[in-house]
Design a protein around this motif. Structure first.
Motif, PDB file in Angstrom:
ATOM      1  N   ARG A 146     -68.727 112.306 -15.515  1.00 56.19           N
ATOM      2  CA  ARG A 146     -68.938 111.226 -16.490  1.00 56.19           C
ATOM      3  C   ARG A 146     -69.334 109.946 -15.766  1.00 56.19           C
ATOM      4  NH1 ARG A 146     -66.834 112.641 -21.390  1.00 56.19           N
ATOM      5  NH2 ARG A 146     -65.324 114.370 -21.409  1.00 56.19           N
ATOM      6  N   GLY A 147     -70.048 109.078 -16.466  1.00 53.55           N
ATOM      7  CA  GLY A 147     -70.395 107.795 -15.882  1.00 53.55           C
ATOM      8  C   GLY A 147     -71.849 107.699 -15.487  1.00 53.55           C
ATOM      9  N   PRO A 148     -72.212 106.608 -14.793  1.00 59.68           N
ATOM     10  CA  PRO A 148     -73.606 106.407 -14.395  1.00 59.68           C
ATOM     11  C   PRO A 148     -74.070 107.495 -13.429  1.00 59.68           C
ATOM     12  CG  PRO A 148     -72.295 104.391 -14.149  1.00 59.68           C
ATOM     13  CD  PRO A 148     -71.334 105.502 -14.380  1.00 59.68           C
ATOM     14  N   SER A 149     -75.385 107.670 -13.350  1.00 60.91           N
ATOM     15  CA  SER A 149     -75.966 108.567 -12.354  1.00 60.91           C
ATOM     16  C   SER A 149     -76.771 107.724 -11.376  1.00 60.91           C
ATOM     17  CB  SER A 149     -76.848 109.621 -13.020  1.00 60.91           C
ATOM     18  OG  SER A 149     -77.928 109.003 -13.703  1.00 60.91           O
ATOM     19  N   TYR A 150     -76.878 108.219 -10.153  1.00 63.60           N
ATOM     20  CA  TYR A 150     -77.503 107.443  -9.091  1.00 63.60           C
ATOM     21  C   TYR A 150     -78.593 108.258  -8.403  1.00 63.60           C
ATOM     22  CZ  TYR A 150     -73.312 104.692  -9.840  1.00 63.60           C
ATOM     23  OH  TYR A 150     -72.323 103.949 -10.422  1.00 63.60           O
ATOM     24  N   VAL A 151     -79.635 107.549  -7.964  1.00 63.90           N
ATOM     25  CA  VAL A 151     -80.704 108.191  -7.212  1.00 63.90           C
ATOM     26  C   VAL A 151     -80.988 107.314  -5.992  1.00 63.90           C
ATOM     27  CG1 VAL A 151     -82.483 107.016  -8.588  1.00 63.90           C
ATOM     28  CG2 VAL A 151     -83.054 109.068  -7.282  1.00 63.90           C
ATOM     29  N   LEU A 152     -81.124 107.930  -4.843  1.00 63.01           N
ATOM     30  CA  LEU A 152     -81.404 107.196  -3.618  1.00 63.01           C
ATOM     31  C   LEU A 152     -82.863 106.759  -3.562  1.00 63.01           C
ATOM     32  CD1 LEU A 152     -79.511 109.056  -0.740  1.00 63.01           C
ATOM     33  CD2 LEU A 152     -79.150 106.714  -1.542  1.00 63.01           C
ATOM     34  N   VAL A 153     -83.085 105.530  -3.116  1.00 63.53           N
ATOM     35  CA  VAL A 153     -84.442 105.024  -2.885  1.00 63.53           C
ATOM     36  C   VAL A 153     -84.527 104.545  -1.443  1.00 63.53           C
ATOM     37  CG1 VAL A 153     -84.876 104.416  -5.290  1.00 63.53           C
ATOM     38  CG2 VAL A 153     -83.787 102.746  -3.780  1.00 63.53           C
ATOM     39  N   ALA A 154     -85.747 104.376  -0.980  1.00 61.13           N
ATOM     40  CA  ALA A 154     -85.952 104.143   0.452  1.00 61.13           C
ATOM     41  C   ALA A 154     -85.612 102.727   0.898  1.00 61.13           C
ATOM     42  CB  ALA A 154     -87.396 104.475   0.821  1.00 61.13           C
ATOM     43  N   THR A 155     -85.854 101.740   0.047  1.00 60.04           N
ATOM     44  CA  THR A 155     -85.686 100.345   0.472  1.00 60.04           C
ATOM     45  C   THR A 155     -84.868  99.555  -0.533  1.00 60.04           C
ATOM     46  OG1 THR A 155     -87.686  99.573  -0.654  1.00 60.04           O
ATOM     47  CG2 THR A 155     -87.943 100.408   1.599  1.00 60.04           C
ATOM     48  N   GLY A 156     -84.301  98.447  -0.051  1.00 57.98           N
ATOM     49  CA  GLY A 156     -83.517  97.583  -0.913  1.00 57.98           C
ATOM     50  C   GLY A 156     -84.327  96.963  -2.022  1.00 57.98           C
ATOM     51  N   GLU A 157     -85.632  96.725  -1.765  1.00 58.19           N
ATOM     52  CA  GLU A 157     -86.478  96.111  -2.791  1.00 58.19           C
ATOM     53  C   GLU A 157     -86.609  97.001  -4.027  1.00 58.19           C
ATOM     54  OE1 GLU A 157     -87.148  96.328   0.334  1.00 58.19           O
ATOM     55  OE2 GLU A 157     -87.629  94.334   1.133  1.00 58.19           O
ATOM     56  N   THR A 211     -81.247  88.367   1.218  1.00 58.30           N
ATOM     57  CA  THR A 211     -81.769  88.648  -0.126  1.00 58.30           C
ATOM     58  C   THR A 211     -80.770  88.305  -1.223  1.00 58.30           C
ATOM     59  OG1 THR A 211     -81.052  90.959   0.140  1.00 58.30           O
ATOM     60  CG2 THR A 211     -83.342  90.456   0.652  1.00 58.30           C
ATOM     61  N   GLU A 212     -79.623  87.721  -0.817  1.00 56.84           N
ATOM     62  CA  GLU A 212     -78.593  87.252  -1.758  1.00 56.84           C
ATOM     63  C   GLU A 212     -78.132  88.373  -2.694  1.00 56.84           C
ATOM     64  OE1 GLU A 212     -80.079  83.788  -3.734  1.00 56.84           O
ATOM     65  OE2 GLU A 212     -80.394  82.682  -1.869  1.00 56.84           O
TER      66      GLU A 212
END
Length: 266
Positions: free
Chosen positions: A30-41, A62-63
């Motif tokens: 249950r809850g949110p799902s997450y996907v990895l991305v390459a950069t913080g942007e 980048t605050e």
């Protein structure tokens, strides 16, 4: 309605990245799902190695302290989420879930659309500050136990193991709660009672609620705590109902029961 959030990793060894990638993979929970991305942007949230100076500098530049879970080392000033090493995947997910919940409760979109190239200097608004707690205990097991009881209430928890570390953090950050063990071990210059007095004298305007948590909780122990300036005194093993009353008196919302779906609107 499911929430999909993009997460970037900053720093970490290859093995730690594998652990974090595995914990973020969809698992039917249950809850949110997450996907990895390459950069913080590209990301909505960040998991950063607090022991990696370059990773910390990038988050600060980048605050994005309010959108970052720091792991290990010492979280920088302004950080809202931190967990110790070794990496506990379940705790990392709890921190991320709490950030998403905070964004949802505030009406912010936890998955903002990418910023157009012509507005590259603009960033999504920072999440509202979560209430914070500092846990001071020389037992790592006790730190983790109390953290696991506080985080479901929306608290961003930081843990230290000695009076010196606590004074260092208090000199840099303000906390809404400080939980102090009385006996802080041989590595501490001050015990919990002396540290409580130090906080009252050196940080009188901090407004932190000082809570003693100790295996010694007889009547005389509680009197000593009161004389040291603590605002509440709780015994070990910690009773869930007692902690719940304390947090509710401070205006925190009781978390929903685990595993029970939210009632449908209308």
């Amino acid at each position: 309605m499911s929430i999909n959030c993009r997460v970037a990793l900053l720093g970490f060894s290859a093995s730690e990245r594998d652990v974090l990638a595995a914990c973020l993979r969809p698992s039917g929970r249950r809850g949110p799902s997450y996907v990895l991305v390459a950069t913080g942007e590209e990301s909505d949230f960040v998991i950063a190695d607090a022991a990696d100076a370059a990773a910390v500098r990038l988050v600060l530049a980048t605050e994005r302290q309010g959108q970052t879970v720091f792991i290990g080392g010492h979280a920088p000033v302004g950080a809202l989420a931190w967990t110790p090493r070794p990496i506990d995947p379940a705790q990392v997910l709890r921190e991320l879930d709490a950030m998403v919940l905070q964004a949802s409760d505030s009406g912010a979109d936890p998955s903002p659309a990418p910023v157009a190239a012509s507005q590259g200097d603009e960033r999504p608004p920072a999440l509202p500050a979560r209430p914070t707690a500092l846990v001071v205990d020389d037992s790592t097991l006790a730190q983790r136990f109390l953290s696991s009881r506080l985080q479901p209430w929306g608290l961003a928890v930081e843990c230290v193991g000695s009076s010196g570390q606590a004074m260092g953090r208090l000199a840099q950050c303000s906390y809404d709660f400080v939980f102090l063990d009385v006996e802080l071990g041989a590595d501490s210059e001050l015990d919990g009672l002396a540290l409580c007095r130090h906080i009252k004298q050196q940080h009188p305007l901090s407004g932190a609620l000082l809570v003693m948590v100790s295996a010694h909780h007889g009547e005389l122990d509680r009197v000593r705590g009161t004389l040291a300036g603590c605002d509440a005194y709780m015994g070990k093993p910690l009773r869930a109902a007692e902690l719940e009353r304390l947090l509710q008196r401070q205006g925190l919302k009781r978390p929903p029961p685990v595993g029970r779906p939210a009632a449908a609107a209308g």
